[in-house]
Design a protein around this motif. Structure first.
Motif, PDB file in Angstrom:
ATOM      1  N   ASP B 174       0.832  -1.205   0.000  1.00  0.00           N
ATOM      2  CA  ASP B 174       0.000   0.000   0.000  1.00  0.00           C
ATOM      3  C   ASP B 174       0.867   1.255   0.000  1.00  0.00           C
ATOM      4  O   ASP B 174       0.633   2.196  -0.752  1.00  0.00           O
ATOM      5  CB  ASP B 174      -0.913   0.039   1.244  1.00  0.00           C
ATOM      6  CG  ASP B 174      -2.171  -0.813   1.062  1.00  0.00           C
ATOM      7  OD1 ASP B 174      -2.418  -1.262  -0.076  1.00  0.00           O
ATOM      8  OD2 ASP B 174      -2.895  -1.012   2.050  1.00  0.00           O
ATOM      9  N   ARG B 175       1.863   1.245   0.859  1.00  0.00           N
ATOM     10  CA  ARG B 175       2.717   2.427   0.981  1.00  0.00           C
ATOM     11  C   ARG B 175       3.441   2.732  -0.323  1.00  0.00           C
ATOM     12  O   ARG B 175       3.491   3.878  -0.773  1.00  0.00           O
ATOM     13  CB  ARG B 175       3.725   2.196   2.113  1.00  0.00           C
ATOM     14  CG  ARG B 175       4.606   3.396   2.362  1.00  0.00           C
ATOM     15  CD  ARG B 175       5.505   3.134   3.558  1.00  0.00           C
ATOM     16  NE  ARG B 175       6.167   4.338   3.997  1.00  0.00           N
ATOM     17  CZ  ARG B 175       6.566   4.557   5.241  1.00  0.00           C
ATOM     18  NH1 ARG B 175       6.350   3.653   6.171  1.00  0.00           N
ATOM     19  NH2 ARG B 175       7.187   5.657   5.549  1.00  0.00           N
ATOM     20  N   GLU B 176       3.966   1.676  -0.907  1.00  0.00           N
ATOM     21  CA  GLU B 176       4.711   1.855  -2.146  1.00  0.00           C
ATOM     22  C   GLU B 176       3.803   2.369  -3.259  1.00  0.00           C
ATOM     23  O   GLU B 176       4.139   3.312  -3.979  1.00  0.00           O
ATOM     24  CB  GLU B 176       5.321   0.509  -2.553  1.00  0.00           C
ATOM     25  CG  GLU B 176       6.457   0.639  -3.528  1.00  0.00           C
ATOM     26  CD  GLU B 176       7.159  -0.709  -3.708  1.00  0.00           C
ATOM     27  OE1 GLU B 176       7.419  -1.052  -4.862  1.00  0.00           O
ATOM     28  OE2 GLU B 176       7.399  -1.397  -2.686  1.00  0.00           O
ATOM     29  N   ALA B 177       2.628   1.762  -3.366  1.00  0.00           N
ATOM     30  CA  ALA B 177       1.714   2.133  -4.452  1.00  0.00           C
ATOM     31  C   ALA B 177       1.176   3.545  -4.258  1.00  0.00           C
ATOM     32  O   ALA B 177       1.104   4.329  -5.209  1.00  0.00           O
ATOM     33  CB  ALA B 177       0.555   1.130  -4.509  1.00  0.00           C
ATOM     34  N   VAL B 178       0.820   3.878  -3.038  1.00  0.00           N
ATOM     35  CA  VAL B 178       0.220   5.193  -2.789  1.00  0.00           C
ATOM     36  C   VAL B 178       1.264   6.294  -2.983  1.00  0.00           C
ATOM     37  O   VAL B 178       0.979   7.337  -3.573  1.00  0.00           O
ATOM     38  CB  VAL B 178      -0.404   5.240  -1.375  1.00  0.00           C
ATOM     39  CG1 VAL B 178      -0.843   6.652  -1.023  1.00  0.00           C
ATOM     40  CG2 VAL B 178      -1.581   4.272  -1.287  1.00  0.00           C
ATOM     41  N   SER B 179       2.487   6.049  -2.506  1.00  0.00           N
ATOM     42  CA  SER B 179       3.545   7.047  -2.657  1.00  0.00           C
ATOM     43  C   SER B 179       3.811   7.353  -4.130  1.00  0.00           C
ATOM     44  O   SER B 179       4.252   8.446  -4.476  1.00  0.00           O
ATOM     45  CB  SER B 179       4.842   6.558  -2.012  1.00  0.00           C
ATOM     46  OG  SER B 179       4.623   6.247  -0.665  1.00  0.00           O
ATOM     47  N   ALA B 180       3.558   6.365  -4.974  1.00  0.00           N
ATOM     48  CA  ALA B 180       3.857   6.526  -6.401  1.00  0.00           C
ATOM     49  C   ALA B 180       2.697   7.111  -7.196  1.00  0.00           C
ATOM     50  O   ALA B 180       2.817   7.340  -8.398  1.00  0.00           O
ATOM     51  CB  ALA B 180       4.249   5.160  -6.990  1.00  0.00           C
ATOM     52  N   LEU B 181       1.567   7.377  -6.544  1.00  0.00           N
ATOM     53  CA  LEU B 181       0.397   7.882  -7.284  1.00  0.00           C
ATOM     54  C   LEU B 181       0.649   9.271  -7.859  1.00  0.00           C
ATOM     55  O   LEU B 181       1.111  10.168  -7.161  1.00  0.00           O
ATOM     56  CB  LEU B 181      -0.819   7.981  -6.352  1.00  0.00           C
ATOM     57  CG  LEU B 181      -1.579   6.721  -5.976  1.00  0.00           C
ATOM     58  CD1 LEU B 181      -2.684   7.075  -4.967  1.00  0.00           C
ATOM     59  CD2 LEU B 181      -2.168   6.047  -7.206  1.00  0.00           C
ATOM     60  N   ASP B 182       0.310   9.436  -9.121  1.00  0.00           N
ATOM     61  CA  ASP B 182       0.291  10.774  -9.705  1.00  0.00           C
ATOM     62  C   ASP B 182      -1.043  11.439  -9.363  1.00  0.00           C
ATOM     63  O   ASP B 182      -1.977  10.784  -8.925  1.00  0.00           O
ATOM     64  CB  ASP B 182       0.443  10.687 -11.228  1.00  0.00           C
ATOM     65  CG  ASP B 182       1.871  10.397 -11.640  1.00  0.00           C
ATOM     66  OD1 ASP B 182       2.795  10.806 -10.881  1.00  0.00           O
ATOM     67  OD2 ASP B 182       2.070   9.754 -12.684  1.00  0.00           O
ATOM     68  N   ARG B 183      -1.097  12.746  -9.615  1.00  0.00           N
ATOM     69  CA  ARG B 183      -2.358  13.441  -9.374  1.00  0.00           C
ATOM     70  C   ARG B 183      -3.464  12.853 -10.245  1.00  0.00           C
ATOM     71  O   ARG B 183      -3.257  12.504 -11.389  1.00  0.00           O
ATOM     72  CB  ARG B 183      -2.208  14.924  -9.690  1.00  0.00           C
ATOM     73  CG  ARG B 183      -1.475  15.662  -8.595  1.00  0.00           C
ATOM     74  CD  ARG B 183      -1.221  17.095  -8.999  1.00  0.00           C
ATOM     75  NE  ARG B 183      -0.155  17.658  -8.188  1.00  0.00           N
ATOM     76  CZ  ARG B 183      -0.370  18.479  -7.141  1.00  0.00           C
ATOM     77  NH1 ARG B 183      -1.579  18.830  -6.805  1.00  0.00           N
ATOM     78  NH2 ARG B 183       0.648  18.942  -6.442  1.00  0.00           N
ATOM     79  N   PHE B 184      -4.636  12.753  -9.617  1.00  0.00           N
ATOM     80  CA  PHE B 184      -5.826  12.206 -10.265  1.00  0.00           C
ATOM     81  C   PHE B 184      -5.713  10.716 -10.586  1.00  0.00           C
ATOM     82  O   PHE B 184      -6.308  10.209 -11.526  1.00  0.00           O
ATOM     83  CB  PHE B 184      -6.238  13.051 -11.490  1.00  0.00           C
ATOM     84  CG  PHE B 184      -7.450  13.888 -11.193  1.00  0.00           C
ATOM     85  CD1 PHE B 184      -7.366  14.960 -10.313  1.00  0.00           C
ATOM     86  CD2 PHE B 184      -8.693  13.562 -11.720  1.00  0.00           C
ATOM     87  CE1 PHE B 184      -8.497  15.699  -9.980  1.00  0.00           C
ATOM     88  CE2 PHE B 184      -9.827  14.293 -11.399  1.00  0.00           C
ATOM     89  CZ  PHE B 184      -9.729  15.363 -10.524  1.00  0.00           C
ATOM     90  N   TRP B 185      -4.958  10.026  -9.726  1.00  0.00           N
ATOM     91  CA  TRP B 185      -4.941   8.570  -9.769  1.00  0.00           C
ATOM     92  C   TRP B 185      -5.305   8.039  -8.380  1.00  0.00           C
ATOM     93  O   TRP B 185      -5.060   8.715  -7.377  1.00  0.00           O
ATOM     94  CB  TRP B 185      -3.568   8.037 -10.173  1.00  0.00           C
ATOM     95  CG  TRP B 185      -3.327   8.148 -11.648  1.00  0.00           C
ATOM     96  CD1 TRP B 185      -2.840   9.229 -12.315  1.00  0.00           C
ATOM     97  CD2 TRP B 185      -3.567   7.133 -12.635  1.00  0.00           C
ATOM     98  NE1 TRP B 185      -2.762   8.955 -13.659  1.00  0.00           N
ATOM     99  CE2 TRP B 185      -3.199   7.677 -13.885  1.00  0.00           C
ATOM    100  CE3 TRP B 185      -4.053   5.823 -12.582  1.00  0.00           C
ATOM    101  CZ2 TRP B 185      -3.304   6.945 -15.080  1.00  0.00           C
ATOM    102  CZ3 TRP B 185      -4.151   5.094 -13.767  1.00  0.00           C
ATOM    103  CH2 TRP B 185      -3.784   5.663 -15.016  1.00  0.00           C
ATOM    104  N   ALA B 186      -5.862   6.837  -8.375  1.00  0.00           N
ATOM    105  CA  ALA B 186      -6.275   6.207  -7.115  1.00  0.00           C
ATOM    106  C   ALA B 186      -5.626   4.833  -6.958  1.00  0.00           C
ATOM    107  O   ALA B 186      -5.316   4.168  -7.947  1.00  0.00           O
ATOM    108  CB  ALA B 186      -7.792   6.051  -7.090  1.00  0.00           C
ATOM    109  N   TRP B 187      -5.444   4.451  -5.707  1.00  0.00           N
ATOM    110  CA  TRP B 187      -4.991   3.092  -5.377  1.00  0.00           C
ATOM    111  C   TRP B 187      -6.161   2.399  -4.717  1.00  0.00           C
ATOM    112  O   TRP B 187      -6.771   2.914  -3.770  1.00  0.00           O
ATOM    113  CB  TRP B 187      -3.784   3.155  -4.456  1.00  0.00           C
ATOM    114  CG  TRP B 187      -3.357   1.840  -3.869  1.00  0.00           C
ATOM    115  CD1 TRP B 187      -3.378   1.482  -2.553  1.00  0.00           C
ATOM    116  CD2 TRP B 187      -2.815   0.713  -4.578  1.00  0.00           C
ATOM    117  NE1 TRP B 187      -2.894   0.212  -2.395  1.00  0.00           N
ATOM    118  CE2 TRP B 187      -2.543  -0.291  -3.633  1.00  0.00           C
ATOM    119  CE3 TRP B 187      -2.548   0.460  -5.935  1.00  0.00           C
ATOM    120  CZ2 TRP B 187      -2.010  -1.531  -3.967  1.00  0.00           C
ATOM    121  CZ3 TRP B 187      -2.020  -0.790  -6.286  1.00  0.00           C
ATOM    122  CH2 TRP B 187      -1.749  -1.756  -5.312  1.00  0.00           C
TER     123      TRP B 187
END
Lengths: 131, 367
Positions: B174-187
């Protein structure tokens, strides 16, 4: 509940009145009112020399949320207004009963004072509102 | 002096965080049928917390609608004015209007792509009922399932330090995926749906979780130093960011072209969607009105409903407030399209000059 200075008279609509030594009346809004309104950002005051009429709107206080009329507690002539509030309306929040006063008025009919609430009755009226 | 707070004797609904709001000293008011805090002491301080650090909002009154079934994309392609085909992978967020046949805005919303051809929309609380009625009537007889997710709570964490605060509470994938989110993207994971979106102009997240998990998130975020913020600050923040509020700045009597929202309407191909022909007819005939930003130059505060006056300039202020960041009054107004760069606003009988500007009024802080 905050302490309400005992020498003040009130309207149920949250304006306070203090009788000064020279017979003038100093007017502001209560601590309860400023607390409900939240951060004040603008105060519109009457002008010195204006005649005001009891229970008519004679000033406006605005918080970030909304504008509220301030009603004249008595009829009379405006003698002085708190010019400092133009630049620091938050003074009303910080010191509603002292530095945050709004204006002074020379009453045209002293008997109108008797129609105001004393501190205890005002305290009761806001306790009733909260029920 | 009348105090501008509704004293409604009916009992508004509670979000899963009602007790936390009371514990924090929230001044609870009725927001469209929900008991929510307008502030926890000072709306202005909460506003500054979001601009300077990070703030936490309970937005569980927002309505979450899931779309499932194998025809969702076609369905939403017709329902929404922006084109869901832009969502090429799950997790992508798209801001869009949902229109009447006449091109009026039923609601503005964010739709997210999900796995297996499903979608999720977050719509406004005040429009919940009419949105659901409208959507369900369109879905009737199709294979699309429309599911309102009343089991979810929603938090917004916003501000230059918001993302770090959230990252600190996540672990592993979760941490890895969320940290990598660009604006207007969701995990979109098992227990958490988290999107890099918001309504304050600042960076941050909007998070959906099971109602039973909301308290834990709330308390951990407060412990991480995020300031609890009421919906009063949310309103001043969104207005500084130039974002419309449904029911004030936009509604069914206004089209996207009259609302600075034409960019959300995708006319690039021959896709058929509800309201398209009316919008095209309006563009062809000429758009009569526009939504503009106003900065008040005289003394006073812009408020919803005040008249904009001037030569051939009859308009109305749709949102107005005192900007805590700029320390002057700002607003949005709908005015004739010919309006120039200077107007006057009638504030209790005084004509106060205002400058017409292009929102946002305040740019986001560097995070």
């Amino acid at each position: 509940m905050s302490d309400i200075p005992g020498d003040l008279k009130f309207m149920a609509s949250h304006e306070w009145v203090r009788v000064e030594d020279d017979g003038l009346l100093r007017v502001g809004i209560s601590d309860h009112a400023q607390n409900l309104l939240g951060d004040l950002v603008y105060v519109e005051l009457p002008e010195t020399g204006d005649d005001i009429i009891r229970e008519d709107a004679c000033a406006v206080v605005e918080s970030v949320k909304a504008a509220s009329d301030v009603y004249a507690p008595v009829s009379g002539e405006i003698v002085d207004v708190n010019e400092a509030l133009a630049d620091s309306p938050e003074t009303v929040n910080e010191s509603p009963y002292d530095d945050g006063w709004l204006f002074t008025v020379r009453p045209s009919d002293d008997s109108e004072l008797a129609q105001l609430l004393d501190a205890e009755a005002y305290q009761q009226s806001i306790a009733d509102d909260d029920d | 002096m009348p105090i501008p707070l509704s004293v409604d004797r009916t009992v508004p609904a509670h979000t899963p965080l009602f007790e936390q709001h009371q514990t924090q000293g929230g001044r609870m008011v009725d927001f469209g049928g929900w008991a929510l805090p307008v502030h926890y002491g000072s709306q202005v301080e909460e506003h500054h917390a979001v601009r300077r650090e990070a703030g936490l909002f309970d937005v569980s009154h927002m309505t979450v609608v899931d779309f499932e079934g194998d025809r969702c994309r076609d369905f939403l392609s017709n329902l929404l004015a922006n084109n869901v085909a832009k969502i090429k992978r799950p997790g992508r967020a798209l801001y869009t209007c949902m229109l009447t046949e006449n091109g009026g805005i039923i609601d503005d919303l964010i739709v997210y792509g999900r796995a297996d051809g499903a979608y999720r929309a977050v719509v406004n609380a005040a429009t919940r009922e009419k949105d659901l009625d409208w959507i369900r009537a369109r879905a009737e007889g199709t294979s699309v399932n429309v599911i309102e997710r009343e089991d979810l709570a929603m938090l917004a964490v916003q501000g230059p330090q918001a993302r770090d605060a959230v990252h600190g509470l996540l672990d592993g994938a979760d941490r890895e995926a969320v940290s990598a989110l660009d604006r207007f993207w969701a995990w979109d994971s098992e227990s958490l749906f988290i999107a890099r979106t918001g309504y304050t102009g600042e960076d941050g997240y909007e998070m959906l979780m099971d109602a039973s998990a909301a308290t834990r998130w709330w308390e951990q975020l407060l412990e991480a130093g995020v300031a609890p913020c009421g919906l009063g600050a949310r309103d001043t923040l969104r207005l500084e960011a130039g974002l419309s509020l449904y029911g004030q700045d936009i509604d069914e009597t206004t089209t996207p072209a009259e609302s600075r929202l034409q960019w959300t309407v995708d006319l690039s191909d021959n896709r058929s969607f509800i309201g398209r022909s009316a919008l095209e007819a309006q563009l062809e005939a000429g758009v009569p009105r526009k939504l503009v930003g106003l900065v008040l130059e005289g003394r006073g505060v812009l408020r919803q409903g005040q008249s904009v006056v001037g030569e051939e300039t009859a308009g109305v202020v749709t949102s107005g407030t005192f900007s805590p960041t700029l320390k002057q009054s700002i607003g949005l107004a709908r005015v004739p399209v010919t309006t120039g760069d200077q107007v006057a606003v009638d504030i209790r009988g005084r004509e106060v000059p205002a400058r017409v500007v292009e929102p946002p009024f305040v740019e986001a802080a560097d995070s």
